[in-house]
Scaffold this motif. Structure first.
Motif, PDB file in Angstrom:
ATOM      1  N   TYR A 198       0.807  -1.334  -0.040  1.00 50.46           N
ATOM      2  CA  TYR A 198      -0.055   0.225   0.072  1.00 50.46           C
ATOM      3  C   TYR A 198       0.963   1.273   0.045  1.00 50.46           C
ATOM      4  CZ  TYR A 198      -3.769  -3.027   2.053  1.00 50.46           C
ATOM      5  OH  TYR A 198      -4.624  -4.102   2.045  1.00 50.46           O
ATOM      6  N   CYS A 199       0.327   2.237  -0.520  1.00 48.73           N
ATOM      7  CA  CYS A 199       1.113   3.554  -0.584  1.00 48.73           C
ATOM      8  C   CYS A 199      -0.071   4.306   0.447  1.00 48.73           C
ATOM      9  CB  CYS A 199       1.354   4.410  -1.723  1.00 48.73           C
ATOM     10  SG  CYS A 199      -0.006   4.480  -2.696  1.00 48.73           S
ATOM     11  N   ALA A 200       0.401   5.257   1.220  1.00 46.73           N
ATOM     12  CA  ALA A 200      -0.134   5.845   2.273  1.00 46.73           C
ATOM     13  C   ALA A 200       0.405   7.375   2.327  1.00 46.73           C
ATOM     14  CB  ALA A 200      -0.352   5.328   3.493  1.00 46.73           C
ATOM     15  N   ARG A 201      -0.568   8.267   2.414  1.00 49.93           N
ATOM     16  CA  ARG A 201      -0.222   9.606   2.823  1.00 49.93           C
ATOM     17  C   ARG A 201      -0.106   9.798   4.633  1.00 49.93           C
ATOM     18  NH1 ARG A 201      -3.834  14.870   1.679  1.00 49.93           N
ATOM     19  NH2 ARG A 201      -5.045  14.100   3.404  1.00 49.93           N
ATOM     20  N   GLU A 202       1.085  10.398   4.905  1.00 54.20           N
ATOM     21  CA  GLU A 202       1.417  10.532   6.374  1.00 54.20           C
ATOM     22  C   GLU A 202       1.086  12.056   6.679  1.00 54.20           C
ATOM     23  OE1 GLU A 202       5.189   8.740   7.632  1.00 54.20           O
ATOM     24  OE2 GLU A 202       5.085  10.101   9.231  1.00 54.20           O
ATOM     25  N   VAL A 203       0.220  12.224   7.775  1.00 51.14           N
ATOM     26  CA  VAL A 203       0.061  13.600   7.852  1.00 51.14           C
ATOM     27  C   VAL A 203       0.426  13.716   9.451  1.00 51.14           C
ATOM     28  CG1 VAL A 203      -1.569  14.109   6.119  1.00 51.14           C
ATOM     29  CG2 VAL A 203      -2.380  13.326   8.302  1.00 51.14           C
ATOM     30  N   THR A 204       0.809  14.870   9.840  1.00 57.83           N
ATOM     31  CA  THR A 204       0.969  15.090  11.230  1.00 57.83           C
ATOM     32  C   THR A 204      -0.340  15.835  11.826  1.00 57.83           C
ATOM     33  OG1 THR A 204       3.333  15.881  11.057  1.00 57.83           O
ATOM     34  CG2 THR A 204       2.169  16.591  13.075  1.00 57.83           C
ATOM     35  N   MET A 205      -0.744  14.923  12.887  1.00 60.03           N
ATOM     36  CA  MET A 205      -2.187  15.410  13.462  1.00 60.03           C
ATOM     37  C   MET A 205      -2.024  16.454  14.360  1.00 60.03           C
ATOM     38  SD  MET A 205      -3.371  13.101  11.394  1.00 60.03           S
ATOM     39  CE  MET A 205      -5.190  13.003  11.785  1.00 60.03           C
ATOM     40  N   VAL A 206      -3.256  17.360  14.509  1.00 63.93           N
ATOM     41  CA  VAL A 206      -3.217  18.500  15.331  1.00 63.93           C
ATOM     42  C   VAL A 206      -2.856  18.239  16.793  1.00 63.93           C
ATOM     43  CG1 VAL A 206      -4.628  20.244  16.380  1.00 63.93           C
ATOM     44  CG2 VAL A 206      -4.720  19.472  13.834  1.00 63.93           C
ATOM     45  N   ARG A 207      -3.339  16.796  17.210  1.00 69.24           N
ATOM     46  CA  ARG A 207      -3.235  16.564  18.508  1.00 69.24           C
ATOM     47  C   ARG A 207      -1.975  15.827  18.833  1.00 69.24           C
ATOM     48  NH1 ARG A 207      -9.060  16.138  21.597  1.00 69.24           N
ATOM     49  NH2 ARG A 207     -10.030  18.056  20.952  1.00 69.24           N
ATOM     50  N   GLY A 208      -1.157  15.717  17.993  1.00 72.25           N
ATOM     51  CA  GLY A 208       0.170  14.996  18.165  1.00 72.25           C
ATOM     52  C   GLY A 208       0.382  13.785  17.363  1.00 72.25           C
ATOM     53  N   GLY A 209       1.591  13.588  16.915  1.00 70.30           N
ATOM     54  CA  GLY A 209       2.026  12.250  16.118  1.00 70.30           C
ATOM     55  C   GLY A 209       1.349  12.477  14.709  1.00 70.30           C
ATOM     56  N   ASP A 210       1.996  11.360  13.949  1.00 71.11           N
ATOM     57  CA  ASP A 210       1.535  11.244  12.552  1.00 71.11           C
ATOM     58  C   ASP A 210       0.666  10.170  12.304  1.00 71.11           C
ATOM     59  OD1 ASP A 210       4.713  12.224  10.875  1.00 71.11           O
ATOM     60  OD2 ASP A 210       3.347  13.109  12.426  1.00 71.11           O
ATOM     61  N   ALA A 211       0.012  10.174  11.290  1.00 71.53           N
ATOM     62  CA  ALA A 211      -0.984   9.010  11.063  1.00 71.53           C
ATOM     63  C   ALA A 211      -1.100   9.049   9.573  1.00 71.53           C
ATOM     64  CB  ALA A 211      -2.451   9.376  11.662  1.00 71.53           C
ATOM     65  N   PHE A 212      -1.705   7.837   9.077  1.00 69.35           N
ATOM     66  CA  PHE A 212      -1.618   7.601   7.859  1.00 69.35           C
ATOM     67  C   PHE A 212      -3.243   7.681   7.342  1.00 69.35           C
ATOM     68  CE2 PHE A 212       2.632   6.082   7.021  1.00 69.35           C
ATOM     69  CZ  PHE A 212       2.837   5.351   8.093  1.00 69.35           C
ATOM     70  N   ASP A 213      -3.420   8.748   6.856  1.00 72.21           N
ATOM     71  CA  ASP A 213      -4.898   9.386   6.575  1.00 72.21           C
ATOM     72  C   ASP A 213      -5.432   8.815   5.117  1.00 72.21           C
ATOM     73  OD1 ASP A 213      -4.979  12.743   5.453  1.00 72.21           O
ATOM     74  OD2 ASP A 213      -3.464  11.270   4.974  1.00 72.21           O
ATOM     75  N   ILE A 214      -4.858   8.657   4.132  1.00 69.51           N
ATOM     76  CA  ILE A 214      -5.082   8.290   2.751  1.00 69.51           C
ATOM     77  C   ILE A 214      -4.357   6.934   2.403  1.00 69.51           C
ATOM     78  CG2 ILE A 214      -5.445   8.944   0.391  1.00 69.51           C
ATOM     79  CD1 ILE A 214      -7.144  10.559   2.476  1.00 69.51           C
ATOM     80  N   TRP A 215      -4.930   6.162   2.016  1.00 68.12           N
ATOM     81  CA  TRP A 215      -4.342   4.599   1.506  1.00 68.12           C
ATOM     82  C   TRP A 215      -4.827   4.397   0.198  1.00 68.12           C
ATOM     83  CZ3 TRP A 215      -1.835   1.220   5.217  1.00 68.12           C
ATOM     84  CH2 TRP A 215      -1.496   1.626   6.388  1.00 68.12           C
ATOM     85  N   GLY A 216      -3.936   3.671  -0.652  1.00 67.14           N
ATOM     86  CA  GLY A 216      -4.350   3.226  -1.880  1.00 67.14           C
ATOM     87  C   GLY A 216      -4.938   2.089  -1.678  1.00 67.14           C
ATOM     88  N   GLN A 217      -5.555   1.265  -2.852  1.00 68.76           N
ATOM     89  CA  GLN A 217      -6.137   0.044  -2.497  1.00 68.76           C
ATOM     90  C   GLN A 217      -5.339  -1.170  -2.531  1.00 68.76           C
ATOM     91  OE1 GLN A 217      -5.512   1.334  -5.597  1.00 68.76           O
ATOM     92  NE2 GLN A 217      -4.861  -0.481  -6.995  1.00 68.76           N
ATOM     93  N   GLY A 218      -4.002  -0.982  -2.671  1.00 63.05           N
ATOM     94  CA  GLY A 218      -2.998  -1.984  -2.671  1.00 63.05           C
ATOM     95  C   GLY A 218      -2.691  -2.916  -3.889  1.00 63.05           C
ATOM     96  N   THR A 219      -1.436  -3.360  -3.985  1.00 63.93           N
ATOM     97  CA  THR A 219      -0.991  -4.019  -5.175  1.00 63.93           C
ATOM     98  C   THR A 219      -0.398  -5.307  -4.415  1.00 63.93           C
ATOM     99  OG1 THR A 219       0.028  -4.130  -7.394  1.00 63.93           O
ATOM    100  CG2 THR A 219       0.990  -2.778  -5.612  1.00 63.93           C
ATOM    101  N   MET A 220      -0.422  -6.383  -5.030  1.00 69.54           N
ATOM    102  CA  MET A 220       0.095  -7.688  -4.573  1.00 69.54           C
ATOM    103  C   MET A 220       1.185  -7.901  -5.218  1.00 69.54           C
ATOM    104  SD  MET A 220      -0.433 -10.201  -2.527  1.00 69.54           S
ATOM    105  CE  MET A 220       0.616 -11.605  -2.084  1.00 69.54           C
ATOM    106  N   VAL A 221       2.304  -8.361  -4.468  1.00 64.11           N
ATOM    107  CA  VAL A 221       3.755  -8.640  -4.997  1.00 64.11           C
ATOM    108  C   VAL A 221       3.841 -10.181  -4.580  1.00 64.11           C
ATOM    109  CG1 VAL A 221       6.061  -8.429  -4.826  1.00 64.11           C
ATOM    110  CG2 VAL A 221       4.742  -6.564  -5.232  1.00 64.11           C
ATOM    111  N   THR A 222       4.190 -11.148  -5.429  1.00 64.54           N
ATOM    112  CA  THR A 222       4.301 -12.487  -5.195  1.00 64.54           C
ATOM    113  C   THR A 222       5.878 -12.762  -5.454  1.00 64.54           C
ATOM    114  OG1 THR A 222       1.891 -13.040  -5.047  1.00 64.54           O
ATOM    115  CG2 THR A 222       3.460 -14.770  -5.049  1.00 64.54           C
ATOM    116  N   VAL A 223       6.536 -13.221  -4.451  1.00 68.37           N
ATOM    117  CA  VAL A 223       8.060 -13.557  -4.899  1.00 68.37           C
ATOM    118  C   VAL A 223       7.996 -15.224  -4.745  1.00 68.37           C
ATOM    119  CG1 VAL A 223      10.450 -13.416  -4.427  1.00 68.37           C
ATOM    120  CG2 VAL A 223       8.685 -11.404  -4.036  1.00 68.37           C
ATOM    121  N   SER A 224       8.322 -15.639  -5.811  1.00 68.44           N
ATOM    122  CA  SER A 224       8.403 -17.153  -5.973  1.00 68.44           C
ATOM    123  C   SER A 224       9.942 -17.633  -5.793  1.00 68.44           C
ATOM    124  CB  SER A 224       7.771 -17.783  -7.348  1.00 68.44           C
ATOM    125  OG  SER A 224       8.396 -17.410  -8.232  1.00 68.44           O
TER     126      SER A 224
END
Lengths: 121, 107
Positions: free
Chosen positions: A94-120
């Protein structure tokens, strides 16, 4: 609409390379902290890498030296180049946007739908 | 790295039940604790940030509490759409780390 759309996942042999893309809309990638987070099948979430708005990059120890995060400001797109892939890199990325929240700390507020990687092996 | 441990790993509950999920950090993280909800095949969704602040658009039946090392996510009256996996994440020190997740299933 604010959204992230990943692409580039697939099946790859151990030792191979893959580049994932994450196209953003509704906000500017280069003005934000942007991360890649992965989730192995049936497992919890694992932070992988971040690129800060200033361009600094950081990596989890598990991928350091093998993965490279980058962005293309003209395309408003985030990337991760994954080299020397191992079976343990198998996950939804997943890619995600990380934002600094007003009340402290960072959080991932926007996420993509994800892409699957399979390593054989 | 800071280790995040959630309990229980899974639970079964009925619609209308009050549910509590705990998250423990391996060291004090002040209030730098976030909660996410994830449904099968979907991306995580931010529910609670800074331990107790509700993300915009999240129903008020979700409540976060705690500080230091011990945190709790409480759902006051479980709704059908709440059956999902919940994960905590610390943003006190890098690398950011997540709990292993708690799956809330229908009884």
């Amino acid at each position: 609409e604010v959204q992230l759309v990943e692409s580039g996942g697939g099946l790859i042999q151990s030792g191979g390379s893959l580049r994932l893309s994450c196209a953003a809309s509704g906000f500017t990638v280069s003005s934000n902290y942007m991360s890649w987070v992965r989730q192995a099948p049936g497992k919890g979430l694992e932070w992988v890498s971040v690129i800060y708005s200033g361009g600094s990059t950081y990596y989890a120890d598990s991928v350091k030296g093998r993965f490279t995060i980058s962005r293309d400001n003209s395309k408003n797109t985030l990337y991760v180049q994954m080299n020397s892939l191992r079976a343990e890199d198998t996950a939804v990325y997943y890619c995600a946007r990380e934002v600094t929240m007003v009340r402290g700390g960072d959080a991932f507020d926007i996420w993509g739908q994800g892409t699957m990687v399979t390593v054989s092996s | 790295d800071i280790q995040m441990t959630q309990s229980p790993s899974s639970l079964s509950a009925s619609v209308g039940d009050r549910v509590a999920i705990t998250c423990r950090a391996s060291q004090s993280i002040s209030n730098f604790l976030n909660w996410y909800q994830q449904k099968p095949g979907k991306a995580p969704k931010l529910l609670i940030y800074a331990a107790s602040s509700l993300q915009s658009g999240v129903p008020s039946r979700f409540r976060g509490s705690g500080s230091g090392t011990d945190f709790t996510l409480t759902i006051s009256s479980l709704q059908p759409e709440d059956f999902a996996t919940y994960s905590c994440q610390q943003s006190y020190s890098t690398p950011w780390t997540f709990g292993q997740g708690t799956k809330v299933e229908i009884k």
